[in-house]
Scaffold this active site. Structure first.
Site, mmCIF file in Angstrom:
data_model
loop_
_atom_site.group_PDB
_atom_site.id
_atom_site.type_symbol
_atom_site.label_atom_id
_atom_site.label_comp_id
_atom_site.label_asym_id
_atom_site.label_seq_id
_atom_site.Cartn_x
_atom_site.Cartn_y
_atom_site.Cartn_z
ATOM 1 N N VAL A 183 0.843 -1.200 0.000
ATOM 2 C CA VAL A 183 0.000 0.000 0.000
ATOM 3 C C VAL A 183 0.873 1.244 0.000
ATOM 4 O O VAL A 183 1.787 1.363 0.809
ATOM 5 C CB VAL A 183 -0.921 0.039 1.248
ATOM 6 C CG1 VAL A 183 -1.792 1.288 1.227
ATOM 7 C CG2 VAL A 183 -1.776 -1.206 1.331
ATOM 8 N N ASP B 122 -8.057 -0.778 -7.768
ATOM 9 C CA ASP B 122 -6.732 -0.767 -7.135
ATOM 10 C C ASP B 122 -6.809 -0.124 -5.745
ATOM 11 O O ASP B 122 -6.313 -0.679 -4.760
ATOM 12 C CB ASP B 122 -5.753 0.002 -8.039
ATOM 13 C CG ASP B 122 -4.404 0.195 -7.389
ATOM 14 O OD1 ASP B 122 -3.573 -0.718 -7.469
ATOM 15 O OD2 ASP B 122 -4.178 1.273 -6.788
ATOM 16 N N LYS C 53 -6.368 -1.659 -1.715
ATOM 17 C CA LYS C 53 -5.513 -1.079 -0.678
ATOM 18 C C LYS C 53 -6.328 -0.723 0.563
ATOM 19 O O LYS C 53 -5.867 -0.885 1.693
ATOM 20 C CB LYS C 53 -4.793 0.143 -1.234
ATOM 21 C CG LYS C 53 -3.747 -0.251 -2.287
ATOM 22 C CD LYS C 53 -3.267 0.940 -3.093
ATOM 23 C CE LYS C 53 -2.242 0.529 -4.139
ATOM 24 N NZ LYS C 53 -2.031 1.590 -5.147
#
Lengths: 430, 430
Positions: free
Chosen positions: A133, A202, A206
């Protein structure tokens, strides 16, 4: 104490090359920190013919992953090969073989994090994933250690550099979405297929990782409400500005006694909010804790060396634990059951941009829809632009529930075309 | 594994009360994290008659410090009493008695940090000091762990909340320095005697701690160039704004092959620099690393609970180490000799605000002073304000050395009255 710690590197792409480079360049500093050499002994590559980095002895290359995973002399396996199934399997095998594992793989950690961390706990091995992350931003470590004493109540993150770059260019240089995306692709910030970035997947992955850790629970990808950049219409950024807001793609995650809520979407932030000043490809995570109040971590979200910095910091942590014989001693079991808030418990202010017939009575019709839904309005503005006998009306509500918001969207049909709508966040703290 | 870890708390002021409160409120979370109870068993107070917090059993109070330091049942000593000599002596005694120590004392760590860390290493004890710099911001930990893999090249910090609050009020609300200071005092951000804050000494101490750690060397307080807020003249903030800069009290620290330089002073930062957006009483530390590039940590610099968050995070770290039997295993010996750069190796751009006679030829006289000192000018502006036949001239240089800057200040005498002058930083990265 070991004199040498042996590393197997799975993958020599952008991040893998960065890891090899940093381990090579900072050898002396690392020796000082660890009292040992950390040496890459095996590297998994796909293609033997590709030209390779000078800092690695060609003898370390192999195309056979099992040659690495079955090598009992290796202490640490670093997974930077990407992908999901193969990477997950490699991490599992490494842990089962009693090796410490460092990974940069957000896809695997978002989907299989709890399972893999459980395996690591059982095997008494480290499984570190700082680089998964926000690349160079040490957010995992800060949640685990720096804020270990606090109870985190909310977390907002600009965790996707591509979309932040695009929004910055649109706002600061008046670029169109298409032109900004093309620029992001040219500079290598966007993938050939940018959909995972611009659609929010995406960032959602995270946020799964961060929320699970921050709230000591298990969050699933399905729990995340996701709206992508496609929801943004021409003129929305300017309208945000007119009301003192900046539009950002933000992953947000909140917890109270009723449960947690996680979302990734373009939202309006007050211009004075620290996240509003995070521009270009940079990432930042803004944390609110009961005791600490507001904190924010800011830095590069991707890139070879920044991401590799996080990987190598994890390698160092694993090495230190090896030297002390204390790997895998931090239990990862979630403390709390997963409870997702229902829509009628998720509160926020909302912005609506509507297209209506420019007729007498339409404004009163609109406002009565809001009052019928118990949504009190903070401001109503008629936007100058007028096309084909239609007028644009902007409405900002006070705090309402997501359920009220969804009802409003439905009830507005017939009276208005909904051009766009956004959540407004971060006012209480800015 | 212990079932209970016993803590002795030295001091029950603002921070001490916060520590007791967090340990009490987060008991369950801490038990989950540590597998043990962390309990305050003794508390040093000054005055038995003062009313005390309900969360502490009155039986734990003592006014005799030795009763705590000589208590062999205590595992961790938390020093939040403040002051220098007494606190240093208490930390020494605690370490010599083999106890883990957590301190929030920047004065002691700035002056005696290396000596005390050496003692801790010898005693194989932890000495943690996260709360000594930037209250709730986990900067020490980030430098030690999160960026462990990187080589830090520079560090800029807004590490004094009082001065940042004052500057924010002056800029955003056009307050005078005196009014802003009065407001800071009223809100409890400034001490009765604010000189350590406004003169830069408080920030200088924090920069000593951060620079020593970031560059793995020993920096002395005398090494820090310090200029306080008294150097700021009416109109300087507006002038900064006119040129696209924001004035901030910044501690900056840079390293290259020639050595390091550390300064605390009001400087000009580009408006787009992340530190320029750090307002009110907030702190932030901006770090540049070889590999990671730019990162920044932002958060509350002071206050009872934010600072206590850092103290308790340190307590948790010491507890974890106790459970594993690995306290004091991280050596703190500086890796590099202390080498301070000479003035002719410290480069920056500079801003000069001069008062000159409004006569023909004075501008050419001025600019020739700059060219005689090899200082090339980026811009020259005559400021409209004109008093008594005098004119204000603003000059901005390209990068020059501090030696050139000092020579210029001397050579300008006779031709101009120097109203004010500032270093300009952060342009390369903004």
């Amino acid at each position: 104490m070991k004199k040498e710690i042996s590393i197997g590197l799975l993958g020599l792409g952008t991040v893998g090359e960065g890891v090899a480079k940093i381990l090579h360049q900072h050898q002396q500093d690392l020796r000082h920190k660890l009292g040992a050499e950390a040496a890459i002994k095996k590297v998994l590559i796909k293609n033997r013919k590709k030209e390779r980095m000078a800092v690695l002895d060609p003898a370390v290359f192999t195309t056979d992953i099992d040659e690495i995973l079955n090598d009992s002399s290796l202490d640490i396996i670093v997974e930077v090969m990407g992908g999901i199934e193969g990477a997950k399997e490699a991490i599992e095998k490494a842990l089962k073989a009693g090796k410490q594992v460092v990974t940069a793989n957000k896809d695997v950690m978002a989907e299989f994090g709890p399972e893999l961390l459980k395996l690591a706990d059982e095997q008494k091995c480290d499984l570190f994933y700082e680089a998964s992350v926000a690349g160079g931003v040490p957010i995992i470590r800060t949640l685990e250690d720096g804020l270990a004493s606090d109870r985190i109540t909310s977390l907002m993150g600009i965790v996707n550099g591509t979309t932040n770059f695009i929004l910055t260019k649109m706002k600061k240089e008046n670029m169109t979405y298409e032109a900004a995306l093309a620029e992001a692709t040219r500079l290598g910030y966007a993938e050939a297929d940018p959909s995972a970035d611009v659609d929010g997947l995406d960032a959602a992955r995270k946020m799964v990782i961060l929320s699970s850790l921050a709230f000591s629970t298990v969050v699933h990808l399905d729990d995340v409400l996701v709206r992508g950049m496609k929801e943004i219409r021409d003129g929305d950024l300017e309208l945000a500005e007119k009301f003192g807001y900046t539009m950002k793609m933000v992953g947000s995650s909140k917890k109270n006694d009723e449960g947690i809520e996680v979302a990734v979407e373009p939202i309006f932030l007050p211009d004075s909010h620290p996240l509003a000043a995070v521009n270009n490809e940079f990432n930042a995570v803004y944390i609110h804790g009961d005791a600490v109040g507001e904190t924010m971590l800011y830095g590069p979200g991707a890139g070879s060396l920044p991401t590799a910095t996080s990987v190598v910091s994890d390698i160092i942590a694993a090495c230190r634990n090896l030297q002390l014989g204390v790997n895998g001693k931090r239990a990862h079991a979630a403390q709390h059951e997963r409870v997702i808030k229902p829509d009628n418990s998720c509160y926020a202010k909302y912005f609506y941009r509507l297209l209506v017939k420019d007729e007498v009575g339409v404004l009163s019709e609109l406002t009565s829809i809001y009052s019928n839904n118990d949504a009190s309005l903070q401001s109503v503005m008629q936007h100058p632009a007028e096309v084909d006998g239609k007028a644009e009306i902007i409405l900002l509500t006070h705090r309402i529930s997501r359920q009220q918001h969804l009802d409003l969207l439905r009830n507005l049909e017939g009276t208005a075309n909904i051009i766009s709508h956004y959540r407004i966040e971060g006012e209480e703290t800015a």
